[in-house]
Design a protein around this motif. Structure first.
Motif, PDB file in Angstrom:
ATOM      1  N   ILE A 164      -3.678  45.206  -6.114  1.00 10.22           N
ATOM      2  CA  ILE A 164      -4.044  46.349  -5.259  1.00 10.22           C
ATOM      3  C   ILE A 164      -4.568  47.472  -6.155  1.00 10.22           C
ATOM      4  O   ILE A 164      -3.861  47.915  -7.059  1.00 10.22           O
ATOM      5  CB  ILE A 164      -2.803  46.872  -4.488  1.00 10.22           C
ATOM      6  N   LEU A 168      -6.015  53.712  -4.431  1.00  8.77           N
ATOM      7  CA  LEU A 168      -5.496  53.951  -3.086  1.00  8.77           C
ATOM      8  C   LEU A 168      -4.361  54.959  -3.104  1.00  8.77           C
ATOM      9  O   LEU A 168      -4.308  55.878  -2.296  1.00  8.77           O
ATOM     10  CB  LEU A 168      -5.013  52.631  -2.474  1.00  8.77           C
ATOM     11  N   VAL A 187       0.894  51.149  -0.166  1.00 10.78           N
ATOM     12  CA  VAL A 187       0.839  49.891  -0.910  1.00 10.78           C
ATOM     13  C   VAL A 187       1.618  48.768  -0.219  1.00 10.78           C
ATOM     14  O   VAL A 187       1.110  47.654  -0.069  1.00 10.78           O
ATOM     15  CB  VAL A 187       1.353  50.091  -2.350  1.00 10.78           C
ATOM     16  N   LEU A 190      -0.044  46.675   2.324  1.00 12.35           N
ATOM     17  CA  LEU A 190      -1.114  45.824   1.795  1.00 12.35           C
ATOM     18  C   LEU A 190      -0.583  44.571   1.113  1.00 12.35           C
ATOM     19  O   LEU A 190      -1.288  43.580   0.985  1.00 12.35           O
ATOM     20  CB  LEU A 190      -1.966  46.620   0.794  1.00 12.35           C
ATOM     21  N   VAL A 191       0.660  44.612   0.610  1.00 10.94           N
ATOM     22  CA  VAL A 191       1.188  43.430  -0.089  1.00 10.94           C
ATOM     23  C   VAL A 191       2.144  42.638   0.795  1.00 10.94           C
ATOM     24  O   VAL A 191       2.845  41.761   0.306  1.00 10.94           O
ATOM     25  CB  VAL A 191       1.930  43.788  -1.398  1.00 10.94           C
ATOM     26  N   LYS A 192       2.184  42.925   2.102  1.00 10.81           N
ATOM     27  CA  LYS A 192       3.247  42.283   2.885  1.00 10.81           C
ATOM     28  C   LYS A 192       3.114  40.760   2.917  1.00 10.81           C
ATOM     29  O   LYS A 192       4.123  40.066   2.949  1.00 10.81           O
ATOM     30  CB  LYS A 192       3.358  42.893   4.285  1.00 10.81           C
TER      31      LYS A 192
END
Lengths: 276, 305
Positions: A164, A168, A187, A190-192
């Motif tokens: 990522i 951001l 963040v 986005l990483v789930k």
């Protein structure tokens, strides 16, 4: 890249041979689980069950203590995942995002921890847990599992965080977000996918584990299915058909979860281990 | 009451802007690792210098110096286990590396259906040892094993064989099972490594008219070198450390033909309750591992130059 026709055929032959090698034992177990015992204990081996029966599944589910054993495993795995996700996500975020003195040593430390012999850990763990009353409890076993699963989780999760772009969070900071807010609201969503894959990997690891469970659980209240199933094999001479059915039932959650997240899990594993 | 969550959040938010924030994030993980890895490991080292037999509390738990370590020198089982451990780790790692490399090279070609095949090939690695071990025990069984039946039908064997009851065959058979269980680990990492090889390298080789073997030998394997070194170390460590499969398949027998150090240490504690001696055995194992990995990484770095 261009590959010649011969190369492609060779690649197919090798790939299919390996797929057979990898899958046949599992397929054979499934077939065995559908057979009657008299068709299993025979030298004239029949490929397909005739007639196919679910008798073995009914028998192992109703006549053994597999259900409570699997329940103990589920609770233990869930607790392990909870601890790893909680502590591991924070640690992975820290080593992925911030540059500070000792960061590389920290990463190396989490790698080295994986090299400690399990036997060297489990013997004292038995004594320590007995002294503080955690021996033969599901939470005690889950804590022991974090010892070798948490470092793997941190390495895998770091890979997903690394992917990522940090711009951001910088943008979020400019918009008045705190660092905590940037992490939780920008963040983490986005990483789930990666987080879920890592959690599944940890869950499978805890679900499958045998050695620690054998040493650290002593009664039916916390005993997990690998220990219980192996006990049935050794002490009660479990019939092959019932054993095969029990095996299939116990790996069912693994197969389903693995199928669900295999792509991102594989990516995370490869990244974590390759960079390590 | 309504103000407390706000206060809490602002405290965490304020902490998150402090200089210690990266370290604060590490605290839970470090505490856990300290509690369940470092402290037990140090305790284990301490135990190895003590008398500790849980089934004979009358002996006490006093320090006895290097007694356990000296006892090892005269323990024939220890030496047999040491030898078996070397064979077990080296042969299994080499076999798994070769199998993994072969399937990774094939799957790297990227043909229709290979995604699915890659998932199938990974399957054994995610299976629990208890199931993997018993599946193979069933297939290799002396009365009803499908592998025995196949070998007899092919004329390779004259009669069904009790693989795990034969001291000459028990260890090779166990290595086969472990190789099945572990080769996907290498396949996974090597395939990921192959995906990272720059295509220009292949194009240059194609212009030169390089053969398949030449490409594998001079482009793909050199590109994988670091991954091979790292994965061999990781896998050797886990093989040396985990006695699970042998515990399920053979329990170290027949005789001591499949006895390895990790299994021996575990049985000393689990069966005989001799925690002191078991601790000493695992400390020796730990030292051998550290020295072994260090020498291996050093030599493979030296060979690179």
């Amino acid at each position: 890249m261009h590959r010649s026709r011969g190369e492609k055929i060779l690649a197919y032959v090798i790939a299919l041979a390996f797929a057979f090698f990898a899958a046949f034992p599992v397929v054979w177990t499934f077939i065995t689980s559908l057979k009657q015992e008299k068709d299993i204990i025979t030298r004239s081996i029949r490929l397909l069950p005739d007639p196919a029966t679910l008798h073995n599944y009914v028998a192992i589910w109703t006549q053994s203590n597999l259900p409570p054993l699997m329940w103990n495993s589920a609770v233990t795995s869930f607790l392990t995942v909870l601890i790893c996700v909680g502590a591991g996500t924070l640690a992975a975020y820290s080593v992925s995002r911030y540059r500070y003195a000792g960061r590389n040593h920290m990463l190396l430390f989490f790698l080295l921890v994986r090299m400690f012999p399990l036997v060297l850990m489990v013997i004292p763990l038995f004594i320590i847990m007995r002294n503080i009353g955690l021996l033969d409890t599901r939470i005690g076993l889950a804590l022991a599992y974090t010892g070798f699963l948490l470092p793997i989780f941190i390495w895998m999760m770091k890979g997903f965080f690394d992917a990522i772009p940090s711009e951001l969070e910088e943008a979020a900071r400019i918009d008045g977000c705190t660092r905590l807010g940037g992490m939780v609201r920008v963040v983490l969503p986005l990483v789930k996918g990666g987080l879920f894959a890592c959690a599944v990997f940890i869950g499978i690891g805890a679900w499958n584990e045998y050695l620690f469970a054998l040493m650290l659980t002593t009664s039916g209240g916390s005993r997990t299915w690998p220990v219980g199933l192996q006990l049935m094999v050794g002490e009660f001479q479990l019939p092959w058909g019932a054993l095969a059915a029990g095996g299939m039932l116990s790996i069912l959650p693994v197969l389903v979860l693995f199928a669900l997240v295999q792509r991102s899990m594989v990516r995370g594993l490869a990244a974590g281990a390759v960079k390590g | 009451m309504s103000e407390s969550p706000v206060l809490k959040r602002s405290l965490a938010a304020r902490l998150s802007d402090g200089r210690a924030w990266p370290w604060l994030l590490l605290v839970p993980a470090l505490l856990l690792v300290a509690a369940v890895v470092l402290y037990p490991t140090l305790t284990g080292m301490d135990i190895s210098f003590r008398q500790m037999r849980l089934n004979r509390p009358a002996l006490g738990t006093g320090y006895i110096g290097f007694t356990h370590y000296l006892a090892m020198l005269n323990d024939t089982v220890f030496w047999v286990a040491l030898q078996n451990t070397a064979v077990w780790v080296v042969v299994t790692v080499v076999l798994e590396l070769l199998l993994g490399l072969m399937v990774a090279l094939a799957l790297d070609v990227e043909l229709p259906g290979f995604r699915t095949i890659a998932v199938i090939v990974l399957l054994p690695w995610f299976l629990p040892v208890v199931v993997a071990g018993n599946i193979w025990a069933l297939m290799l069984d002396a009365r009803l094993g499908v592998i025995n039946a196949a070998l007899v039908n092919l004329g390779i064997l004259s009669d069904f064989k009790a693989w795990f009851a034969d001291p000459a065959w028990a260890l090779p058979a166990a290595i086969l099972v472990e190789a099945w269980h572990g080769f996907p680990f290498f396949a996974l990492l090597l395939l990921a490594g192959l995906k990272g090889v720059p295509t220009e390298l292949y194009e240059a080789a194609a212009v030169d008219g390089a053969s398949l073997w030449h490409r594998i030998r001079h482009i793909q394997i050199p590109a994988l070198r670091m991954i091979i070194v790292a994965s061999v170390v990781l896998r050797a460590i886990s093989l040396m450390n985990s006695p699970e499969l042998l515990l399920i398949l053979t329990g170290g027998g027949p005789g001591y033909s499949t006895q390895v150090l990790s299994l021996y240490a575990f049985q000393k504690a689990y069966r005989e309750f001799n925690f002191g001696y078991a601790g000493a055995l695992s400390v020796v194992m730990f030292l051998l591992l550290m020295v072994g990995s260090w020498v291996y990484v050093r030599t493979s770095n030296a060979l690179k130059d």
